[in-house]
Design a protein around this motif. Structure first.
Motif, mmCIF file in Angstrom:
data_model
loop_
_atom_site.group_PDB
_atom_site.id
_atom_site.type_symbol
_atom_site.label_atom_id
_atom_site.label_comp_id
_atom_site.label_asym_id
_atom_site.label_seq_id
_atom_site.Cartn_x
_atom_site.Cartn_y
_atom_site.Cartn_z
ATOM 1 N N PRO A 131 1.060 -1.218 0.144
ATOM 2 C CA PRO A 131 0.048 0.148 -0.061
ATOM 3 C C PRO A 131 0.721 1.385 0.096
ATOM 4 C CG PRO A 131 -0.078 -1.003 2.180
ATOM 5 C CD PRO A 131 0.642 -1.931 1.096
ATOM 6 N N TRP A 132 1.776 1.547 -0.892
ATOM 7 C CA TRP A 132 2.552 2.735 -1.240
ATOM 8 C C TRP A 132 1.638 3.754 -1.302
ATOM 9 C CZ3 TRP A 132 7.347 1.498 -0.091
ATOM 10 C CH2 TRP A 132 8.034 0.183 -0.461
ATOM 11 N N ASN A 133 2.220 4.981 -1.016
ATOM 12 C CA ASN A 133 1.475 6.127 -1.150
ATOM 13 C C ASN A 133 2.299 6.964 -2.337
ATOM 14 O OD1 ASN A 133 1.067 8.888 -1.181
ATOM 15 N ND2 ASN A 133 0.848 9.168 1.074
ATOM 16 N N TRP A 134 1.393 6.730 -3.434
ATOM 17 C CA TRP A 134 2.214 6.856 -4.833
ATOM 18 C C TRP A 134 2.089 8.456 -4.917
ATOM 19 C CZ3 TRP A 134 4.438 3.305 -7.325
ATOM 20 C CH2 TRP A 134 4.193 2.033 -7.193
ATOM 21 N N CYS A 135 1.473 9.318 -4.181
ATOM 22 C CA CYS A 135 1.527 10.599 -4.321
ATOM 23 C C CYS A 135 2.489 11.004 -3.768
ATOM 24 C CB CYS A 135 0.281 11.218 -3.680
ATOM 25 S SG CYS A 135 -1.464 11.007 -4.582
ATOM 26 N N VAL A 136 3.149 10.665 -2.603
ATOM 27 C CA VAL A 136 4.576 10.912 -1.867
ATOM 28 C C VAL A 136 5.459 10.460 -2.660
ATOM 29 C CG1 VAL A 136 4.639 9.261 -0.324
ATOM 30 C CG2 VAL A 136 5.589 11.465 0.149
ATOM 31 N N ILE A 137 5.234 9.331 -3.321
ATOM 32 C CA ILE A 137 6.637 8.788 -4.209
ATOM 33 C C ILE A 137 6.763 9.723 -5.353
ATOM 34 C CG2 ILE A 137 7.408 7.112 -5.768
ATOM 35 C CD1 ILE A 137 5.758 4.946 -3.689
ATOM 36 N N SER A 138 5.604 10.326 -6.062
ATOM 37 C CA SER A 138 5.642 11.211 -6.984
ATOM 38 C C SER A 138 6.535 12.536 -6.627
ATOM 39 C CB SER A 138 4.413 11.543 -7.519
ATOM 40 O OG SER A 138 3.436 10.601 -7.881
ATOM 41 N N ARG A 139 6.301 13.110 -5.312
ATOM 42 C CA ARG A 139 6.898 14.276 -5.210
ATOM 43 C C ARG A 139 8.311 13.856 -4.390
ATOM 44 N NH1 ARG A 139 1.518 15.576 -2.439
ATOM 45 N NH2 ARG A 139 2.480 14.206 -1.079
ATOM 46 N N SER A 140 8.518 12.568 -3.998
ATOM 47 C CA SER A 140 10.127 12.544 -3.351
ATOM 48 C C SER A 140 11.017 12.659 -4.310
ATOM 49 C CB SER A 140 9.787 10.926 -2.873
ATOM 50 O OG SER A 140 8.783 11.059 -1.619
ATOM 51 N N GLU A 141 12.342 12.835 -3.718
ATOM 52 C CA GLU A 141 13.661 12.911 -4.452
ATOM 53 C C GLU A 141 14.316 11.430 -4.614
ATOM 54 O OE1 GLU A 141 15.898 15.928 -3.328
ATOM 55 O OE2 GLU A 141 14.379 17.598 -3.321
ATOM 56 N N HIS A 142 13.546 10.446 -4.926
ATOM 57 C CA HIS A 142 14.117 9.186 -5.026
ATOM 58 C C HIS A 142 15.184 9.173 -5.947
ATOM 59 C CE1 HIS A 142 11.322 6.772 -2.481
ATOM 60 N NE2 HIS A 142 10.732 7.581 -2.945
ATOM 61 N N ASN A 143 16.422 8.283 -5.903
ATOM 62 C CA ASN A 143 17.390 8.201 -6.900
ATOM 63 C C ASN A 143 16.890 7.248 -7.803
ATOM 64 O OD1 ASN A 143 19.620 7.594 -8.121
ATOM 65 N ND2 ASN A 143 20.679 6.416 -6.530
ATOM 66 N N LEU A 144 17.056 8.205 -8.909
ATOM 67 C CA LEU A 144 16.445 7.548 -10.379
ATOM 68 C C LEU A 144 17.054 6.691 -11.101
ATOM 69 C CD1 LEU A 144 14.276 10.622 -11.450
ATOM 70 C CD2 LEU A 144 13.392 8.867 -10.113
ATOM 71 N N GLU A 145 18.438 6.440 -10.584
ATOM 72 C CA GLU A 145 19.128 5.555 -11.361
ATOM 73 C C GLU A 145 18.947 4.040 -11.085
ATOM 74 O OE1 GLU A 145 23.353 6.353 -10.761
ATOM 75 O OE2 GLU A 145 23.014 8.645 -10.936
#
Length: 145
Positions: A131-145
């Motif tokens: 049950p990820w929070n996809w909205c927060v994942i969209s806004r987060s600065e996750h490492n995209l590599e």
């Protein structure tokens, strides 16, 4: 930073499956800890620190479990040892080391907003049905590599 420290950080980064951002954040948030201690914290090692050993030795004492859920010396090791104590799972959700615990104890009262912020893209990709929070994942600065 010395070459030895840089080399150690590179080794830690290559060894762990966590994102670089998480490791960098962990190092930044704990400037006085040795890299080996940080590695054990992230990896979850299998050895209890002295504080955790005290908790394990006296689990039925009147511990403030809510406070321990935020304590800097509490790692996933003691939580694994004593999962049915009064941990505050919402507070634990904010910890950088928490995702392995989420997989081990999916029935706990996790705060998915915080887990979504602190988890790596690899963890998210490998577990899309959580049950990820996809909205927060969209806004987060996750490492995209």
């Amino acid at each position: 930073m010395t070459n030895v420290e840089t080399s150690t950080i590179n080794t830690v980064t290559e060894t762990l499956t966590y994102s670089d951002k998480t490791i960098e954040q962990l190092i930044r948030d704990n400037p006085n800890k040795k890299l080996a201690d940080l590695f054990a914290l992230v990896k979850g090692g299998n050895k209890l620190n002295k504080f955790e050993q005290l908790i394990k030795d006296f689990p039925d004492k009147d511990w403030e479990w809510d406070y321990l859920s935020d304590h800097k010396d509490v790692t996933c090791n003691i939580i694994r040892e004593l999962p049915n104590k009064g941990w505050n799972w919402k507070k634990l959700s904010k910890q950088l080391y928490v995702f392995p615990l989420v997989k081990e104890f999916p029935d706990k009262d996790w705060k998915w907003y915080d887990i979504s912020v602190n988890s790596s893209l690899d963890d998210i990709r490998a577990n899309p049905n959580l049950p990820w929070n996809w909205c927060v994942i969209s806004r987060s600065e996750h490492n995209l590599e």
